[in-house]
Motif scaffolding. Structure first.
Motif, mmCIF file in Angstrom:
data_model
loop_
_atom_site.group_PDB
_atom_site.id
_atom_site.type_symbol
_atom_site.label_atom_id
_atom_site.label_comp_id
_atom_site.label_asym_id
_atom_site.label_seq_id
_atom_site.Cartn_x
_atom_site.Cartn_y
_atom_site.Cartn_z
ATOM 1 N N THR A 78 -1.653 12.982 74.693
ATOM 2 C CA THR A 78 -1.673 11.599 75.138
ATOM 3 C C THR A 78 -3.130 11.194 75.329
ATOM 4 O O THR A 78 -3.849 11.814 76.107
ATOM 5 C CB THR A 78 -0.911 11.432 76.471
ATOM 6 O OG1 THR A 78 0.425 11.895 76.278
ATOM 7 C CG2 THR A 78 -0.894 9.994 76.911
ATOM 8 N N THR A 79 -3.548 10.185 74.564
ATOM 9 C CA THR A 79 -4.914 9.683 74.673
ATOM 10 C C THR A 79 -4.866 8.253 75.189
ATOM 11 O O THR A 79 -3.794 7.687 75.390
ATOM 12 C CB THR A 79 -5.632 9.710 73.311
ATOM 13 O OG1 THR A 79 -5.017 8.764 72.433
ATOM 14 C CG2 THR A 79 -5.577 11.094 72.684
ATOM 15 N N ASP A 80 -6.038 7.658 75.372
ATOM 16 C CA ASP A 80 -6.091 6.268 75.817
ATOM 17 C C ASP A 80 -5.498 5.316 74.778
ATOM 18 O O ASP A 80 -5.038 4.234 75.114
ATOM 19 C CB ASP A 80 -7.540 5.851 76.092
ATOM 20 C CG ASP A 80 -8.126 6.590 77.280
ATOM 21 O OD1 ASP A 80 -7.350 7.066 78.127
ATOM 22 O OD2 ASP A 80 -9.368 6.691 77.358
ATOM 23 N N HIS A 81 -5.513 5.747 73.514
ATOM 24 C CA HIS A 81 -5.096 4.868 72.429
ATOM 25 C C HIS A 81 -3.674 5.093 71.944
ATOM 26 O O HIS A 81 -3.053 4.174 71.425
ATOM 27 C CB HIS A 81 -6.057 5.012 71.250
ATOM 28 C CG HIS A 81 -7.480 4.767 71.628
ATOM 29 N ND1 HIS A 81 -7.939 3.532 72.009
ATOM 30 C CD2 HIS A 81 -8.531 5.605 71.720
ATOM 31 C CE1 HIS A 81 -9.221 3.612 72.315
ATOM 32 N NE2 HIS A 81 -9.613 4.872 72.148
ATOM 33 N N SER A 82 -3.161 6.317 72.088
ATOM 34 C CA SER A 82 -1.812 6.566 71.568
ATOM 35 C C SER A 82 -1.254 7.892 72.091
ATOM 36 O O SER A 82 -1.953 8.688 72.700
ATOM 37 C CB SER A 82 -1.837 6.589 70.042
ATOM 38 O OG SER A 82 -2.749 7.553 69.594
ATOM 39 N N ASP A 83 0.036 8.059 71.838
ATOM 40 C CA ASP A 83 0.734 9.305 72.153
ATOM 41 C C ASP A 83 1.067 9.990 70.836
ATOM 42 O O ASP A 83 1.546 9.350 69.902
ATOM 43 C CB ASP A 83 2.031 9.026 72.909
ATOM 44 C CG ASP A 83 1.792 8.488 74.293
ATOM 45 O OD1 ASP A 83 0.762 8.833 74.887
ATOM 46 O OD2 ASP A 83 2.638 7.708 74.777
ATOM 47 N N TYR A 84 0.826 11.288 70.778
ATOM 48 C CA TYR A 84 1.090 12.070 69.573
ATOM 49 C C TYR A 84 2.081 13.177 69.885
ATOM 50 O O TYR A 84 2.083 13.724 70.981
ATOM 51 C CB TYR A 84 -0.188 12.737 69.068
ATOM 52 C CG TYR A 84 -1.305 11.804 68.718
ATOM 53 C CD1 TYR A 84 -1.183 10.892 67.683
ATOM 54 C CD2 TYR A 84 -2.505 11.873 69.413
ATOM 55 C CE1 TYR A 84 -2.233 10.052 67.351
ATOM 56 C CE2 TYR A 84 -3.556 11.044 69.092
ATOM 57 C CZ TYR A 84 -3.425 10.140 68.050
ATOM 58 O OH TYR A 84 -4.457 9.317 67.727
ATOM 59 N N LYS A 85 2.893 13.503 68.888
ATOM 60 C CA LYS A 85 3.789 14.641 69.027
ATOM 61 C C LYS A 85 4.110 15.159 67.633
ATOM 62 O O LYS A 85 4.486 14.396 66.756
ATOM 63 C CB LYS A 85 5.077 14.250 69.743
ATOM 64 C CG LYS A 85 5.964 15.420 70.080
ATOM 65 C CD LYS A 85 7.117 14.960 70.940
ATOM 66 C CE LYS A 85 7.955 16.130 71.395
ATOM 67 N NZ LYS A 85 9.083 15.655 72.203
ATOM 68 N N GLU A 86 3.930 16.449 67.446
ATOM 69 C CA GLU A 86 4.196 17.081 66.155
ATOM 70 C C GLU A 86 4.980 18.353 66.399
ATOM 71 O O GLU A 86 4.617 19.157 67.250
ATOM 72 C CB GLU A 86 2.872 17.403 65.458
ATOM 73 C CG GLU A 86 3.019 17.859 64.038
ATOM 74 C CD GLU A 86 3.169 16.698 63.071
ATOM 75 O OE1 GLU A 86 3.748 16.931 62.000
ATOM 76 O OE2 GLU A 86 2.712 15.593 63.387
#
Length: 124
Positions: A78-86
């Protein structure tokens, strides 16, 4: 893409097509956001271990969460710009308790020891 379990000389080709389709659609699970075009995940294996390498530009170490159930590794950030999940399907079962991970300059490396493919069962 589902295929039967018989040996097929085209398995490697189908696996590569499936990997590319998963990458284009953002991962294995359609509900996951995926890292999209900014990240690249590779899986390497030898007789003793399996290594997952992920390029995660713009992600800090404190933003990462890594989980493994022995067959799949889930990398989330989780960053300031988006959430990632792989979610990455591993080519063999691993001992998730043997995992070691490093994160340096946006490159995550996670190593696992392989486990035996089957367990002996005592018949009483």
């Amino acid at each position: 893409m589902r295929r039967d379990d018989r040996d097929d000389p085209f398995d490697d080709i189908f696996d590569e097509i499936e990997r590319m389709m998963n990458q284009m659609t953002g991962g294995i699970d359609a509900g996951d956001a995926g890292f999209g075009g900014d990240a690249h995940v590779s899986v390497y294996e030898d007789d003793d271990e399996i290594r997952v390498v992920a390029d995660l530009p713009g992600v800090d170490k404190d933003d990462l969460t890594i989980q493994c159930d022995g067959r799949r590794v889930t990398i989330a950030a989780t960053t300031d710009h988006s959430d990632y999940k792989e979610r990455i399907e591993l080519p063999a079962r691993v001992d998730e308790h043997s995992a070691s991970a490093t994160f340096n300059n946006g490159v995550l490396e996670v190593e696992f020891e392989r486990t035996g493919s089957s367990a002996d069962i005592d018949l009483s």
